[in-house]
Motif scaffolding. Structure first.
Motif, PDB file in Angstrom:
ATOM      1  N   ARG A 185     -38.863 -34.465 -36.241  1.00  0.00           N
ATOM      2  CA  ARG A 185     -39.008 -34.671 -34.798  1.00  0.00           C
ATOM      3  C   ARG A 185     -37.630 -34.771 -34.143  1.00  0.00           C
ATOM      4  O   ARG A 185     -36.879 -35.726 -34.393  1.00  0.00           O
ATOM      5  CB  ARG A 185     -39.808 -35.939 -34.512  1.00  0.00           C
ATOM      6  N   ARG A 186     -37.340 -33.830 -33.268  1.00  0.00           N
ATOM      7  CA  ARG A 186     -36.034 -33.824 -32.613  1.00  0.00           C
ATOM      8  C   ARG A 186     -35.862 -35.024 -31.693  1.00  0.00           C
ATOM      9  O   ARG A 186     -34.757 -35.527 -31.526  1.00  0.00           O
ATOM     10  CB  ARG A 186     -35.836 -32.536 -31.814  1.00  0.00           C
ATOM     11  N   ASP A 187     -36.965 -35.463 -31.049  1.00  0.00           N
ATOM     12  CA  ASP A 187     -36.816 -36.546 -30.092  1.00  0.00           C
ATOM     13  C   ASP A 187     -36.449 -37.866 -30.762  1.00  0.00           C
ATOM     14  O   ASP A 187     -35.959 -38.780 -30.100  1.00  0.00           O
ATOM     15  CB  ASP A 187     -38.074 -36.702 -29.230  1.00  0.00           C
ATOM     16  N   THR A 188     -36.647 -37.965 -32.072  1.00  0.00           N
ATOM     17  CA  THR A 188     -36.160 -39.150 -32.783  1.00  0.00           C
ATOM     18  C   THR A 188     -34.653 -39.259 -32.635  1.00  0.00           C
ATOM     19  O   THR A 188     -34.095 -40.361 -32.519  1.00  0.00           O
ATOM     20  CB  THR A 188     -36.533 -39.083 -34.274  1.00  0.00           C
ATOM     21  N   THR A 190     -32.723 -37.133 -30.229  1.00  0.00           N
ATOM     22  CA  THR A 190     -32.252 -36.946 -28.851  1.00  0.00           C
ATOM     23  C   THR A 190     -32.530 -38.168 -27.989  1.00  0.00           C
ATOM     24  O   THR A 190     -31.709 -38.554 -27.153  1.00  0.00           O
ATOM     25  CB  THR A 190     -32.905 -35.707 -28.201  1.00  0.00           C
ATOM     26  N   GLU A 191     -33.679 -38.809 -28.179  1.00  0.00           N
ATOM     27  CA  GLU A 191     -34.022 -39.982 -27.372  1.00  0.00           C
ATOM     28  C   GLU A 191     -33.627 -41.290 -28.049  1.00  0.00           C
ATOM     29  O   GLU A 191     -33.752 -42.356 -27.443  1.00  0.00           O
ATOM     30  CB  GLU A 191     -35.533 -40.001 -27.092  1.00  0.00           C
ATOM     31  N   SER A 229     -28.647 -41.618 -25.301  1.00  0.00           N
ATOM     32  CA  SER A 229     -29.622 -40.562 -25.585  1.00  0.00           C
ATOM     33  C   SER A 229     -28.830 -39.260 -25.591  1.00  0.00           C
ATOM     34  O   SER A 229     -27.676 -39.224 -25.142  1.00  0.00           O
ATOM     35  CB  SER A 229     -30.741 -40.526 -24.543  1.00  0.00           C
ATOM     36  N   GLN A 231     -28.647 -34.889 -25.050  1.00  0.00           N
ATOM     37  CA  GLN A 231     -29.143 -33.564 -24.693  1.00  0.00           C
ATOM     38  C   GLN A 231     -28.943 -32.666 -25.918  1.00  0.00           C
ATOM     39  O   GLN A 231     -27.898 -32.719 -26.554  1.00  0.00           O
ATOM     40  CB  GLN A 231     -28.346 -32.988 -23.519  1.00  0.00           C
ATOM     41  N   SER A 232     -29.958 -31.870 -26.251  1.00  0.00           N
ATOM     42  CA  SER A 232     -29.786 -30.942 -27.369  1.00  0.00           C
ATOM     43  C   SER A 232     -29.209 -29.642 -26.837  1.00  0.00           C
ATOM     44  O   SER A 232     -29.571 -29.191 -25.744  1.00  0.00           O
ATOM     45  CB  SER A 232     -31.115 -30.694 -28.091  1.00  0.00           C
TER      46      SER A 232
END
Length: 258
Positions: A185-188, A190-191, A229, A231-232
């Motif tokens: 999960r990328r949001d793990t 990025t966020e 946080s 930005q990708s």
């Protein structure tokens, strides 16, 4: 009104490539872009710079004349720039309604605890530039939980030290799928949603398990500030580049004047 972004990051994070592509894209969008090379060791950048610290001092000159090592030379060069910041401000003053991109050296101590870059930033802001820091972190830091936590601590330290509006960017995200990460999960990342999940992975590793208490306190510290946080960014993806530009514009308050 002048606007700008101060591009930071460890060596290899893609700062100079980012500056070059960002300069081209913003120029295509009608902005009066001026790239400022503040890296005393980068005398042949991959972009065209209108202002360069090499006009004032170079990394090689400092090493040779002062007989100091590479890291000491970087510190000296930035301290020398701070002492001669009116030279930089004079160059900037000659350019009206410009959008400045400052390409900075990769020595991270310049942004986490050394005072010279902080003082230079203050003078830039006082001169009327609406400035945002853009800190790049190589997505390779996602490959190991310990690396990601340490990289995020660097991001947090720079945010607190520089006291600038800040955009953190995970660069080279086109490589993310190839990594053996703790979660897909990328949001793990990025966020920075749940570092406790990464903490469990550290506890399963015999090399990092002995630092369990330290890692626990570091993750609690990051969560307590709730500032970081990311930005990708895939530099070859126009949509991601546009999203990063929008975030930087929101952060430094860029408004296009007709």
């Amino acid at each position: 009104m002048n606007y700008g972004q101060l591009v930071l990051g460890l060596p290899g994070s893609g700062k100079s490539t980012f500056c070059g592509i960002m300069s081209d894209l913003l120029s295509e969008r009608g902005r009066n872009v001026e790239v400022v090379n503040l890296d005393p060791a980068n005398q042949t950048p991959c972009y065209s710079s209108s202002i360069s610290i090499s006009e004032l001092i170079t990394h090689e000159e400092a090493m040779r004349e002062l007989e100091i090592g590479p890291n000491g030379s970087f510190l000296y060069c930035i301290e020398f720039l701070e002492a001669n910041v009116d030279w930089l401000l004079g160059k900037i003053k000659e350019r009206k309604n410009a959008y400045f991109i400052f390409d900075c050296p990769g020595q991270i101590e310049l942004y986490t605890h050394h005072m010279s870059m902080r003082n230079i930033c203050k003078r830039l802001v006082q001169s009327g530039i609406k400035l945002a820091a853009v800190q790049l972190m190589d997505s390779q830091f996602c490959s190991e939980p310990a690396k990601f936590i340490s990289g995020t601590m660097v991001s947090l330290s720079a945010m607190l030290q520089l006291e600038l509006p800040h955009v953190n960017v995970l660069s080279k995200m086109d490589l993310f799928k190839r990594m053996n990460t703790a979660t897909s999960r990328r949001d793990t990342y990025t966020e920075v949603l749940d570092l406790n999940y990464l903490l469990e992975s550290l506890e399963d590793n015999p090399l990092t398990a002995k630092y369990e208490t330290l890692n626990k306190y570091l993750t609690e510290l990051i969560h307590s500030f709730s500032l970081v946080s990311y930005q990708s960014l895939n530099i070859t993806n126009p949509e991601r580049l546009s999203e990063v530009i929008k975030e930087i514009d929101r952060t430094n308050g860029y408004v296009k004047l007709k």
